[in-house]
Scaffold this active site. Structure first.
Site, PDB file in Angstrom:
ATOM      1  N   THR A 423       0.421  -1.612  -0.306  1.00  0.00           N
ATOM      2  CA  THR A 423      -0.179   0.090  -0.001  1.00  0.00           C
ATOM      3  C   THR A 423       0.747   0.867  -0.086  1.00  0.00           C
ATOM      4  OG1 THR A 423      -1.757   1.413   0.977  1.00  0.00           O
ATOM      5  CG2 THR A 423       0.070   0.425   2.289  1.00  0.00           C
ATOM      6  N   HIS A 475       3.117 -11.531  14.583  1.00  0.00           N
ATOM      7  CA  HIS A 475       4.409 -12.435  14.252  1.00  0.00           C
ATOM      8  C   HIS A 475       3.619 -14.184  15.514  1.00  0.00           C
ATOM      9  CE1 HIS A 475       7.817 -12.111  16.679  1.00  0.00           C
ATOM     10  NE2 HIS A 475       7.389 -10.767  17.617  1.00  0.00           N
TER      11      HIS A 475
END
Length: 504
Positions: A423, A475
């Site tokens: 983006t 994560h």
């Protein structure tokens, strides 16, 4: 009444199709929405259905023939029985007139399994208004795209069954359509309904659909300032546009005279102006997905910065030759980022993976989504197999997405899948931001504004064009070491773009 059966309108990226299989033969009776022929493109097989009850009169394109977008495939005899097909041309004028007044149903498109329902966004035709075959008559908004519904033949809309703002299911009936009728053939009860509805309409939501309410808000008008011409006195988007033009034309002439008191704007409890506009289905879906991403993923963001000087120098040196060589395709910055990300994804497979329940899915390909801003909201169409694409292919694909996004022509197939997303907030001036994951992907790269800053180079202060990069990642799937190394790899490739070509 004879109707042309046409091939579907192909996307710009599809040049033509092939007639795969005819399921009905000339003279064979068909029911409305019966599957009659398959058109095969290089991406999907498209089904063409019967527009009404009748008979397939003549096949113009045989199996194996190549057809273009919206090309005529066959002639269909609406209302005829199977035994009447050969004698269709000998019918009397009276019989033809009877067939011409056949009423058919306008239905919502058949939604994919992932789409439960849609919303009637805007009617472009009203009851009694003349329509040409394939003319755009209504928009159905889903949580992914806006689908256009067209007229099945020449005629008029007899009755609208689903108003703007109503929820519709797959293939649900939206309106009744009178084939062969001319404008002005609306039901006689319509004027009474219009008057009654006008008396009952007491606020903006009652007299204006979603598209019209959005146009009212953008124009700074209230429903009281616009005369509705739609069914029941409803205000259409075209009514708002006409009111804006009328207001603009009248402003100079009315300047010397005393201005008439404007209709009062909506006020909140404490007397301040505010406007309530319903959230579009797409905006609601975007909001839901972004909140889910933050609630379900262990999201973390790592930052770095890249010297854009080498890429800018390379682009300035070859942009004219690049455009000439590749038929007008312009060389931008995004293709360098896509290629750098593709190479980095090969080296760090976890960044290109996704989580499915308790499983980790590693993808052996790179499908990169490129965020595109449109009037309806942010969309993320996907470039497929970027590992096999050159810079020109990437730039051409991104430009195609941007154009179709602005025109509302991006399809569901354009935005499904994807293993990684990029983006670019820099085009709007963003210096640094934290991008949010696009589930089920596990990472997203954020680009930002290129800004000249003083940098220390070999003990000297040098002004260089720098860009901050942000990598948000899940994560649960990606360790911090991998995320940092992935981002450093992109930085190194962009600061020495020759490495992209040499794949080192």
């Amino acid at each position: 009444m004879s109707i042309e059966i046409k091939a579907p309108t192909f996307p710009e990226s599809v040049a033509d199709g092939t007639v795969a299989t005819w399921y009905k033969q000339p003279g064979e009776a068909c029911k409305r929405d019966d599957h009659i022929v398959d058109i095969e493109t290089d991406k999907v097989v498209l089904e063409v259905v019967a527009p009404a009850d009748g008979v397939l009169k003549e096949v113009l394109k045989g199996e194996g023939d190549i057809v273009l977008s919206a090309e005529v495939l066959a002639i269909f005899d609406s209302g005829a029985a199977a035994s009447e097909a050969p004698a269709a041309k000998a019918e009397t004028p009276a019989a033809s007139a009877s067939e011409a007044k056949e009423t058919v149903q306008i239905k919502a498109p058949v939604f994919p399994e992932s789409v439960a329902d849609g919303t009637v966004a805007a009617w472009h035709k009203q009851p009694g208004e003349a329509c040409k075959r394939d003319e755009h008559i209504v928009d159905i908004e889903t949580d992914k795209v806006v689908l256009e519904v067209v007229a099945p033949a020449d005629g008029v809309i007899a009755e609208i069954l689903k108003e703007e703002g109503e929820t519709v299911l797959s293939a649900e009936v939206l309106a009744n359509f009178l084939i062969g009728a001319e404008g002005g053939a609306a039901p006689a009860a319509a004027p009474q309904a219009t008057a009654a509805a006008s008396e009952e309409a007491g606020d903006d939501d009652a007299v204006a659909g979603p598209a019209a309410r959005k146009a009212l808000a953008e124009a700074g008008l209230t429903a009281a300032q616009v005369k509705g011409t739609g069914k029941g006195g409803r205000i259409t988007k075209e009514d708002v546009e006409a009111a804006v033009k009328s207001k603009a034309a009248a402003t100079p002439a009315a300047a010397p005279a005393k201005a008439a008191p404007a209709a009062p704007a909506p006020l909140s409890a404490d007397g301040r102006v505010e406007k309530r506009v319903p959230m579009t289905r797409l905006r609601a879906t975007i909001a839901k997905r972004l909140v889910e991403a933050q609630q379900t993923a262990a999201m973390l963001t790592t930052y770095n910065e890249v010297n854009m000087g080498p890429v800018m120098e390379l682009r300035n040196k070859y942009k004219d030759l690049f455009q000439k060589t590749h038929n007008g395709t312009k060389l931008g910055f995004m293709s360098f980022f896509v290629k750098a990300a593709t190479e980095a994804l090969k080296r760090f497979p976890a960044v290109n993976a996704s989580i499915d329940g308790n499983d980790m899915v590693y993808h052996g390909y790179q499908d990169i989504g490129v965020a595109v801003s449109t009037d309806r909201g942010l969309m993320v169409p996907v470039l497929r197999n970027t590992e096999a694409m050159g810079l020109a292919d990437i730039e051409s694909g991104i430009m195609d997405f941007a154009v179709r996004g602005r025109e509302g022509k991006l399809g569901m197939e354009d935005m499904q899948g994807g293993t990684f997303t990029i983006t670019n907030g820099g085009i709007f001036g963003s210096l640094m931001s934290t991008p949010i994951l696009n589930p089920p992907q596990t990472a997203i790269l954020g680009m930002h504004k290129i800004q000249e800053r003083p940098m220390a180079v070999n003990g000297q202060v040098v002004i260089q064009p720098m860009m901050y990069l942000a990598l948000s990642y899940d994560h649960r799937m990606i360790d911090g070491k991998e995320a940092v190394q992935f981002l450093v790899t992109i930085k190194d490739l962009l600061e020495d773009p020759a490495r992209l070509l040499l794949e080192i």
